[in-house]
Enzyme design. Structure first.
Site, mmCIF file in Angstrom:
data_model
loop_
_atom_site.group_PDB
_atom_site.id
_atom_site.type_symbol
_atom_site.label_atom_id
_atom_site.label_comp_id
_atom_site.label_asym_id
_atom_site.label_seq_id
_atom_site.Cartn_x
_atom_site.Cartn_y
_atom_site.Cartn_z
ATOM 1 C CG LEU A 40 -1.792 -1.236 1.450
ATOM 2 C CD1 LEU A 40 -2.643 -1.062 2.709
ATOM 3 C CD2 LEU A 40 -2.691 -1.470 0.244
ATOM 4 N N GLY A 42 0.922 3.691 -2.571
ATOM 5 C CA GLY A 42 0.942 4.362 -3.868
ATOM 6 C C GLY A 42 2.293 4.913 -4.250
ATOM 7 N N GLY A 116 -7.043 -2.889 -11.723
ATOM 8 C CA GLY A 116 -8.502 -2.860 -11.777
ATOM 9 C C GLY A 116 -9.040 -2.012 -12.920
ATOM 10 N N GLY A 181 12.993 21.990 -14.495
ATOM 11 C CA GLY A 181 13.428 22.647 -13.256
ATOM 12 C C GLY A 181 12.338 22.731 -12.206
ATOM 13 C CB ALA A 268 12.112 15.746 -13.540
ATOM 14 N NE ARG A 271 3.489 11.759 -10.379
ATOM 15 C CZ ARG A 271 4.054 10.551 -10.527
ATOM 16 N NH1 ARG A 271 5.337 10.448 -10.853
ATOM 17 N NH2 ARG A 271 3.354 9.450 -10.345
ATOM 18 C CB ALA A 319 1.035 13.135 -0.484
ATOM 19 C CG HIS A 443 14.860 35.142 20.726
ATOM 20 N ND1 HIS A 443 15.149 35.512 19.444
ATOM 21 C CD2 HIS A 443 15.951 35.438 21.487
ATOM 22 C CE1 HIS A 443 16.366 36.030 19.424
ATOM 23 N NE2 HIS A 443 16.880 35.992 20.649
HETATM 24 P P1 FAD Z 1 -0.790 7.689 -6.105
HETATM 25 O O1 FAD Z 1 0.035 7.904 -4.947
HETATM 26 O O2 FAD Z 1 -0.352 8.082 -7.440
HETATM 27 O O3 FAD Z 1 -1.297 6.217 -6.065
HETATM 28 C C1 FAD Z 1 -2.105 5.668 -7.033
HETATM 29 C C2 FAD Z 1 -2.032 4.172 -6.906
HETATM 30 O O4 FAD Z 1 -3.006 3.627 -7.787
HETATM 31 C C3 FAD Z 1 -0.701 3.564 -7.321
HETATM 32 O O5 FAD Z 1 -0.202 2.747 -6.285
HETATM 33 C C4 FAD Z 1 -1.021 2.725 -8.551
HETATM 34 O O6 FAD Z 1 -0.316 1.498 -8.551
HETATM 35 C C5 FAD Z 1 -2.497 2.462 -8.365
HETATM 36 N N1 FAD Z 1 -3.228 2.252 -9.614
HETATM 37 C C6 FAD Z 1 -3.309 3.100 -10.659
HETATM 38 N N2 FAD Z 1 -4.134 2.590 -11.581
HETATM 39 C C7 FAD Z 1 -4.552 1.402 -11.101
HETATM 40 C C8 FAD Z 1 -5.416 0.401 -11.584
HETATM 41 N N3 FAD Z 1 -6.059 0.540 -12.730
HETATM 42 N N4 FAD Z 1 -5.602 -0.695 -10.830
HETATM 43 C C9 FAD Z 1 -4.979 -0.840 -9.632
HETATM 44 N N5 FAD Z 1 -4.168 0.085 -9.119
HETATM 45 C C10 FAD Z 1 -3.965 1.184 -9.848
HETATM 46 N N6 FAD Z 1 3.806 14.971 -2.882
HETATM 47 C C11 FAD Z 1 3.868 15.626 -1.703
HETATM 48 O O7 FAD Z 1 2.841 16.068 -1.198
HETATM 49 N N7 FAD Z 1 5.069 15.794 -1.056
HETATM 50 C C12 FAD Z 1 6.227 15.343 -1.567
HETATM 51 O O8 FAD Z 1 7.288 15.522 -0.969
HETATM 52 C C13 FAD Z 1 6.197 14.651 -2.802
HETATM 53 N N8 FAD Z 1 7.325 14.156 -3.338
HETATM 54 C C14 FAD Z 1 7.258 13.437 -4.485
HETATM 55 C C15 FAD Z 1 8.428 12.913 -5.002
HETATM 56 C C16 FAD Z 1 8.401 12.178 -6.170
HETATM 57 C C17 FAD Z 1 9.677 11.599 -6.717
HETATM 58 C C18 FAD Z 1 7.149 11.941 -6.825
HETATM 59 C C19 FAD Z 1 7.087 11.116 -8.072
HETATM 60 C C20 FAD Z 1 5.978 12.467 -6.318
HETATM 61 C C21 FAD Z 1 6.021 13.226 -5.151
HETATM 62 N N9 FAD Z 1 4.867 13.782 -4.603
HETATM 63 C C22 FAD Z 1 4.930 14.478 -3.443
HETATM 64 C C23 FAD Z 1 3.545 13.637 -5.252
HETATM 65 C C24 FAD Z 1 2.731 12.535 -4.564
HETATM 66 O O9 FAD Z 1 3.449 11.327 -4.645
HETATM 67 C C25 FAD Z 1 1.376 12.413 -5.203
HETATM 68 O O10 FAD Z 1 0.722 13.655 -5.214
HETATM 69 C C26 FAD Z 1 0.516 11.414 -4.444
HETATM 70 O O11 FAD Z 1 1.127 10.162 -4.386
HETATM 71 C C27 FAD Z 1 -0.846 11.277 -5.121
HETATM 72 O O12 FAD Z 1 -1.611 10.393 -4.397
HETATM 73 P P2 FAD Z 1 -2.823 9.635 -5.046
HETATM 74 O O13 FAD Z 1 -3.568 9.019 -3.899
HETATM 75 O O14 FAD Z 1 -3.574 10.485 -5.989
HETATM 76 O O15 FAD Z 1 -2.231 8.453 -5.938
#
Ligand code: FAD
Length: 465
Positions: A40, A42, A116, A181, A268, A271, A319, A443
């Site tokens: 779990l 993501g 899914g 950037g 980079a 997304r 997140a 302070h």
């Molecule tokens: P996600 O975390 O994207 O999870 C979606 C999940 O759905 C995944 O596990 C995927 O496997 C699953 N999934 C997708 N389609 C299917 C399907 N059809 N069937 C089954 N499973 C599926 N955000 C911050 O707030 N702070 C940070 O410091 C930060 N740092 C980051 C650093 C990096 C390198 C990256 C790449 C992202 C970062 N982010 C950060 C962004 C953050 O990771 C995302 O905004 C956040 O994870 C989004 O959450 P979510 O619940 O929308 O989905």
């Protein structure tokens, strides 16, 4: 083929999905959580926020240790054991994914591993390592997140990586190009630079982290132009993969005349949402051409019993936004009337110095025609910053000119992200400059700069630092 009947299915177990599933289960709703990954958490937990912060921690301590030499304490040259660094990062991720699995079990949330897709308005089919599962549901929350954007003109090659590849830390390239950037590229570049890579950054716009204000990024550039070779207002026009490296051609204001050889290129450039990958149309849910799913303030899609949250419903892709949206969706499914209507969502780049902002930026205030005033406090005037060798920083507060209410704020400097919460709270609570200025801050701390900037607006600055 197995079959499951449930009140709620959550598709995607990132911060949005697991938060929604846990909140729903806490309110007595029978919940199934589906994710293609075995763990779990993501993107955020497995290949995003958390592993990047584990590596940034290593980078920060390395830099600080090196810097201490100028204060009389030397540790010698660092010896890098990449396997151990990777193991540390994987250990951090493992600890947290295990924790989530435990919390899920405790709440009796059923985890189905597999990919899914909707097959109807009340059915989802999941294909996993243990075969197919058909899930019939009363309500669904789509939380399938996002994935990195790739550029069509860049060849497929092991040496071209995205953020997930960069986090794998297969090696430390001698010379790496960070293409883009934004926050993710700069964070990963920071890690690799600390470990010994020479980093070039190319950005099409005239500023790194384009969403942040120019004065904040000016402070950032002071440090980062020493760390990276930064090419602003420049774009990559081609990448040629040769045996001895990737040859990158550039165009624009700061473009090198000839192609430059790199050992690795980290792409980079943002997304893209995964809304188009879940066969949402089979359930009647509208997905736009980019893959975003529109929702109302209760996180409801155009189909009444199907909700969507997280990266795939729009910017900012963060997140903490996903978590709050997940709670709102779960509470509405449980019959409560809750709305996602925050006044502000914080953004943080965990670089060194950190860049953090919340509420309106000055740029946005201008664009929106808001009558505003700013007050800034340079960390060079902060006792704590001087004592901690952290003077490359600044706190900036943005006030509504007439009412004095806090409408935005930004901080750049070490641990800026940790202090931003106070400004967010001030905005959410409708606090004005006087409220913040009269709040006694300890302070010497870096966050007393928030109080001091507010005093500047109030015109009552003291000479405390
Ligand atoms: P996600 O975390 O994207 O999870 C979606 C999940 O759905 C995944 O596990 C995927 O496997 C699953 N999934 C997708 N389609 C299917 C399907 N059809 N069937 C089954 N499973 C599926 N955000 C911050 O707030 N702070 C940070 O410091 C930060 N740092 C980051 C650093 C990096 C390198 C990256 C790449 C992202 C970062 N982010 C950060 C962004 C953050 O990771 C995302 O905004 C956040 O994870 C989004 O959450 P979510 O619940 O929308 O989905």
């Amino acid at each position: 083929m197995s079959e499951i009947k449930t009140q709620l299915v959550v598709l995607g177990a990132g911060p949005g999905g697991y938060s929604a599933a846990f909140r729903a289960a806490d309110m007595g709703i029978e919940t199934v959580l589906v994710d293609a990954r075995e763990t779990l958490g993501g993107v955020c937990l497995n290949v995003g926020c958390i592993p990047s912060k584990a590596l940034l921690h290593v980078a920060k301590v390395m830099k600080e240790a090196k810097h201490l030499a100028s204060h009389g304490v030397s540790f010698g040259e660092p010896e890098i054991d990449l396997d151990k660094i990777r193991a540390y990062k994987d250990g951090v991720v493992g600890q947290l994914t295990k924790g989530l699995a435990g919390m899920s079990k405790m709440r009796k949330v059923k985890h189905v591993q597999g990919y899914g897709k909707f097959t109807g308005a009340n059915t989802l089919e999941v294909e996993g390592k243990d075969g197919k599962t058909t899930i019939s549901f009363e309500n669904a929350i789509i939380a399938a997140g996002s994935e990195p954007v790739s550029l069509p003109f860049i060849p497929e090659d092991d040496r071209v990586i995205d953020s997930t590849g960069a986090l794998e830390m297969k090696d430390i390239p001698e010379k790496m190009l960070v293409l883009g950037g934004g926050i993710i590229g700069l964070e990963m570049g920071t890690v690799y630079e600390a470990l010994g890579s020479n980093i070039d950054v190319v950005e099409f716009l005239d500023q790194l982290i384009p969403a942040a204000d120019k004065d904040i990024m000016k402070v950032f550039m002071k440090t980062y132009k020493e760390k990276f070779n930064i090419m602003l207002e420049t774009k990559v026009t081609g990448v040629e993969a040769k045996d001895d490296g990737l040859y990158v051609s550039f165009e624009g204001k700061n473009a090198p005349a000839e192609p430059v050889r790199y050992d690795k290129v980290l792409v980079a450039v943002g997304r893209k949402p995964n809304g188009g990958l879940v066969a949402a149309d089979k359930a009647g849910v509208k997905v736009d051409e980019r893959g975003f799913i529109s929702v109302d303030k209760q996180m409801k899609t155009n189909v009444g019993h199907i909700y969507a949250i997280g990266d795939l419903v729009g910017q900012p892709m963060l997140a903490h936004k996903a978590v709050h949206e997940g709670h709102v969706a779960a509470e509405n499914i449980a019959g409560k009337k809750h709305f996602f209507d925050p006044r502000c969502i914080p953004s943080v780049a965990y670089t060194e110095p950190e860049v953090a902002w919340v509420g309106l930026t000055e740029k946005e205030a201008k664009e929106q025609g808001v009558s505003y005033e700013t007050a800034t406090f340079p960390w060079a005037a902060s006792g704590r910053a001087i004592a901690s060798d952290a003077t490359d920083g600044m706190t900036k507060m943005i006030f509504d000119k007439d009412s004095g209410r806090v409408i935005g704020g930004a901080m750049i400097g070490t641990n800026a992200g940790e202090m931003l919460g106070e400004i967010g709270l001030a905005i959410e609570m409708g606090a004005d400059a006087e409220d913040v200025a009269l709040t006694i801050h300890a302070h010497p701390t870096l966050n007393e700069s928030i109080g001091l900037a507010s005093e500047i607006f109030e015109g009552s600055i003291t000479d405390l630092p």
